[in-house]
Design a protein around this motif. Structure first.
Motif, mmCIF file in Angstrom:
data_model
loop_
_atom_site.group_PDB
_atom_site.id
_atom_site.type_symbol
_atom_site.label_atom_id
_atom_site.label_comp_id
_atom_site.label_asym_id
_atom_site.label_seq_id
_atom_site.Cartn_x
_atom_site.Cartn_y
_atom_site.Cartn_z
ATOM 1 N N ARG A 7 -3.220 -42.796 -12.231
ATOM 2 C CA ARG A 7 -2.114 -42.940 -13.082
ATOM 3 C C ARG A 7 -2.082 -44.407 -13.875
ATOM 4 O O ARG A 7 -1.522 -44.261 -14.821
ATOM 5 N N ILE A 8 -2.506 -45.055 -12.993
ATOM 6 C CA ILE A 8 -2.502 -46.754 -13.498
ATOM 7 C C ILE A 8 -3.391 -46.780 -14.590
ATOM 8 O O ILE A 8 -3.381 -47.566 -15.588
ATOM 9 N N LEU A 9 -4.668 -46.277 -14.322
ATOM 10 C CA LEU A 9 -5.591 -46.439 -15.277
ATOM 11 C C LEU A 9 -5.111 -45.807 -16.674
ATOM 12 O O LEU A 9 -5.330 -46.411 -17.810
ATOM 13 N N THR A 10 -4.695 -44.618 -16.553
ATOM 14 C CA THR A 10 -3.967 -44.061 -17.884
ATOM 15 C C THR A 10 -2.997 -44.892 -18.517
ATOM 16 O O THR A 10 -2.920 -45.078 -19.822
ATOM 17 N N LEU A 11 -2.085 -45.283 -17.732
ATOM 18 C CA LEU A 11 -1.173 -46.224 -18.059
ATOM 19 C C LEU A 11 -1.485 -47.467 -19.014
ATOM 20 O O LEU A 11 -0.985 -47.820 -20.003
ATOM 21 N N LEU A 12 -2.342 -48.074 -18.506
ATOM 22 C CA LEU A 12 -3.052 -49.378 -19.091
ATOM 23 C C LEU A 12 -3.223 -48.996 -20.305
ATOM 24 O O LEU A 12 -3.469 -49.798 -21.229
ATOM 25 N N HIS A 36 -12.269 -37.574 -16.843
ATOM 26 C CA HIS A 36 -12.411 -37.622 -15.374
ATOM 27 C C HIS A 36 -11.814 -38.305 -14.394
ATOM 28 O O HIS A 36 -10.940 -38.041 -13.377
ATOM 29 N N TYR A 37 -11.870 -39.803 -14.966
ATOM 30 C CA TYR A 37 -11.316 -40.630 -13.967
ATOM 31 C C TYR A 37 -9.755 -40.680 -14.047
ATOM 32 O O TYR A 37 -8.889 -40.760 -13.195
ATOM 33 N N GLU A 38 -9.338 -40.665 -15.379
ATOM 34 C CA GLU A 38 -7.678 -40.545 -15.514
ATOM 35 C C GLU A 38 -6.951 -39.443 -15.040
ATOM 36 O O GLU A 38 -5.765 -39.484 -14.567
ATOM 37 N N LYS A 39 -7.885 -38.394 -14.884
ATOM 38 C CA LYS A 39 -7.256 -37.005 -14.189
ATOM 39 C C LYS A 39 -7.449 -36.807 -12.532
ATOM 40 O O LYS A 39 -6.825 -36.238 -11.968
ATOM 41 N N GLY A 40 -8.111 -37.773 -12.274
ATOM 42 C CA GLY A 40 -8.395 -37.958 -10.641
ATOM 43 C C GLY A 40 -9.442 -36.837 -10.545
ATOM 44 O O GLY A 40 -9.503 -36.521 -9.023
ATOM 45 N N ILE A 41 -10.311 -36.300 -11.398
ATOM 46 C CA ILE A 41 -11.247 -35.300 -10.884
ATOM 47 C C ILE A 41 -12.422 -35.942 -10.299
ATOM 48 O O ILE A 41 -13.205 -35.464 -9.521
ATOM 49 N N ARG A 42 -12.675 -37.218 -10.627
ATOM 50 C CA ARG A 42 -13.936 -37.870 -10.298
ATOM 51 C C ARG A 42 -13.522 -39.290 -9.781
ATOM 52 O O ARG A 42 -12.685 -39.759 -10.163
ATOM 53 N N GLU A 43 -14.126 -39.859 -8.822
ATOM 54 C CA GLU A 43 -13.837 -41.171 -8.395
ATOM 55 C C GLU A 43 -15.021 -42.151 -8.897
ATOM 56 O O GLU A 43 -16.067 -41.788 -8.983
ATOM 57 N N CYS A 44 -14.533 -43.457 -9.385
ATOM 58 C CA CYS A 44 -15.351 -44.269 -9.949
ATOM 59 C C CYS A 44 -16.087 -45.016 -9.000
ATOM 60 O O CYS A 44 -15.724 -45.273 -7.913
ATOM 61 N N LEU A 49 -14.612 -50.253 -11.458
ATOM 62 C CA LEU A 49 -13.316 -50.703 -11.160
ATOM 63 C C LEU A 49 -12.969 -52.209 -11.309
ATOM 64 O O LEU A 49 -12.016 -52.665 -12.281
ATOM 65 N N VAL A 50 -14.245 -53.024 -11.019
ATOM 66 C CA VAL A 50 -14.118 -54.426 -11.442
ATOM 67 C C VAL A 50 -14.053 -54.589 -13.194
ATOM 68 O O VAL A 50 -13.436 -55.337 -13.673
ATOM 69 N N ARG A 51 -14.998 -53.860 -13.789
ATOM 70 C CA ARG A 51 -15.027 -53.911 -15.375
ATOM 71 C C ARG A 51 -13.713 -53.578 -15.862
ATOM 72 O O ARG A 51 -13.441 -54.219 -16.721
ATOM 73 N N THR A 52 -12.862 -52.646 -15.385
ATOM 74 C CA THR A 52 -11.823 -52.113 -15.900
ATOM 75 C C THR A 52 -11.026 -52.940 -15.620
ATOM 76 O O THR A 52 -9.807 -53.251 -16.671
ATOM 77 N N ALA A 53 -10.598 -53.671 -14.241
ATOM 78 C CA ALA A 53 -9.528 -54.843 -14.169
ATOM 79 C C ALA A 53 -9.875 -55.930 -15.372
ATOM 80 O O ALA A 53 -8.882 -56.704 -15.515
ATOM 81 N N ASP A 54 -11.234 -56.275 -15.410
ATOM 82 C CA ASP A 54 -11.225 -57.574 -16.514
ATOM 83 C C ASP A 54 -10.901 -57.059 -17.794
ATOM 84 O O ASP A 54 -10.229 -57.825 -18.640
ATOM 85 N N SER A 59 -5.558 -57.173 -11.811
ATOM 86 C CA SER A 59 -6.205 -57.108 -10.398
ATOM 87 C C SER A 59 -6.901 -55.866 -10.127
ATOM 88 O O SER A 59 -6.317 -54.771 -10.501
ATOM 89 N N CYS A 60 -7.840 -55.843 -8.985
ATOM 90 C CA CYS A 60 -8.283 -54.696 -8.801
ATOM 91 C C CYS A 60 -7.150 -54.012 -7.688
ATOM 92 O O CYS A 60 -7.179 -52.604 -7.549
ATOM 93 N N ASP A 61 -6.515 -54.759 -7.076
ATOM 94 C CA ASP A 61 -5.528 -54.312 -6.148
ATOM 95 C C ASP A 61 -4.303 -53.761 -7.121
ATOM 96 O O ASP A 61 -3.707 -52.433 -6.639
ATOM 97 N N TYR A 62 -4.041 -54.174 -8.094
ATOM 98 C CA TYR A 62 -2.972 -53.590 -9.059
ATOM 99 C C TYR A 62 -3.541 -52.057 -9.542
ATOM 100 O O TYR A 62 -2.780 -51.055 -9.415
ATOM 101 N N LEU A 63 -4.712 -52.115 -9.915
ATOM 102 C CA LEU A 63 -5.412 -50.876 -10.257
ATOM 103 C C LEU A 63 -5.454 -49.843 -9.290
ATOM 104 O O LEU A 63 -5.324 -48.501 -9.517
#
Length: 231
Positions: A7-12, A36-44, A49-54, A59-63
């Motif tokens: 959800r947060i990945l899609t929102l950002l 797949h990540y945005e739909k929760g089908i697969r886990e990253c 995670l770190v690359r996306t946060a940057d 922060s990763c905690d927010y993600l």
């Protein structure tokens, strides 16, 4: 990966106003994988995670939904701004009605929370606070829904059931608060004992809260007038 991440990945991404294809390219993965990540089908993995946060400046905690603050900070009392603090967010333009109602509510809450503090009863404070937070949540979602273009990514509860679910939770909090206030022990919650600290009369309110008592009286009058109209 937890349920908040998709959800947060899609929102950002939507907040940034870029397509899934563009974001995937910038993040060095395929559009299909990002989907797949945005739909929760697969886990990253941790690297993504770190690359996306940057990439999104969070922060990763927010993600991961572990912190409501984008920097990942845990809010303390000192971090929360005073509702009367100066600044453009506290300046209302146009009609005086929002300003008047805000003051009536804020001043009344000052009295309410001071009384709660005097009660020295943690369950009562928690249940009343939960009730009020849920009330604000419900009306915020009503205002948010006024514009169909507003994104629902900040919410986890679907719009269709949010109000009913919140109303049910409010009823539970009110019932628990009433039980505690009446001196009944409920589910191990300590009933209120220092009832004398909550002795309330119009005279005592005016003496203890000379700046706020009139606001509370107006709020009571307005509320009971509204109740009377809806009977």
């Amino acid at each position: 990966m937890n349920a908040d991440f998709p959800r947060i990945l899609t929102l950002l991404r939507k907040e940034k106003g870029i397509s899934q294809k563009a974001a995937a390219s910038d993040l060095g993965i395929s559009q299909a994988l990002l989907s797949h990540y945005e739909k929760g089908i697969r886990e990253c993995g941790l690297d993504f995670l770190v690359r996306t946060a940057d990439y999104y400046g969070v922060s990763c905690d927010y993600l991961l939904g572990r912190s409501p603050d984008r920097s990942g900070m845990t809010l303390t009392v000192e971090d929360i701004p005073d509702p009367d603090a100066a600044g453009k967010e506290n300046v209302m333009h146009g009609s005086i009605l929002p300003v008047l109602n805000k003051k009536l509510i804020a001043n009344s809450l000052n009295i309410l929370f001071d009384l709660l503090q005097k009660s020295k009863n943690k369950p009562l404070i928690q249940e009343v606070s939960s009730f009020l937070m849920l009330a604000v949540y419900r009306v915020f979602r009503v205002v948010h829904s006024a514009n169909p273009k507003n994104q629902n990514g900040m919410f986890t509860v679907p719009r269709q059931v949010a109000s009913s679910y919140a109303a049910a939770a409010m009823a539970v909090s009110e019932a628990n608060a009433a039980a505690v206030a009446s001196g009944n022990e409920l589910d191990g919650q300590e009933p209120i004992s220092e009832v004398e600290a909550l002795a309330i009369t119009t005279e005592s309110l005016n003496q203890s809260y000379p700046m706020f008592a009139s606001s509370l009286m107006n709020l009571i009058q307005n509320s009971e007038s509204k109740i009377g109209r809806e009977k």
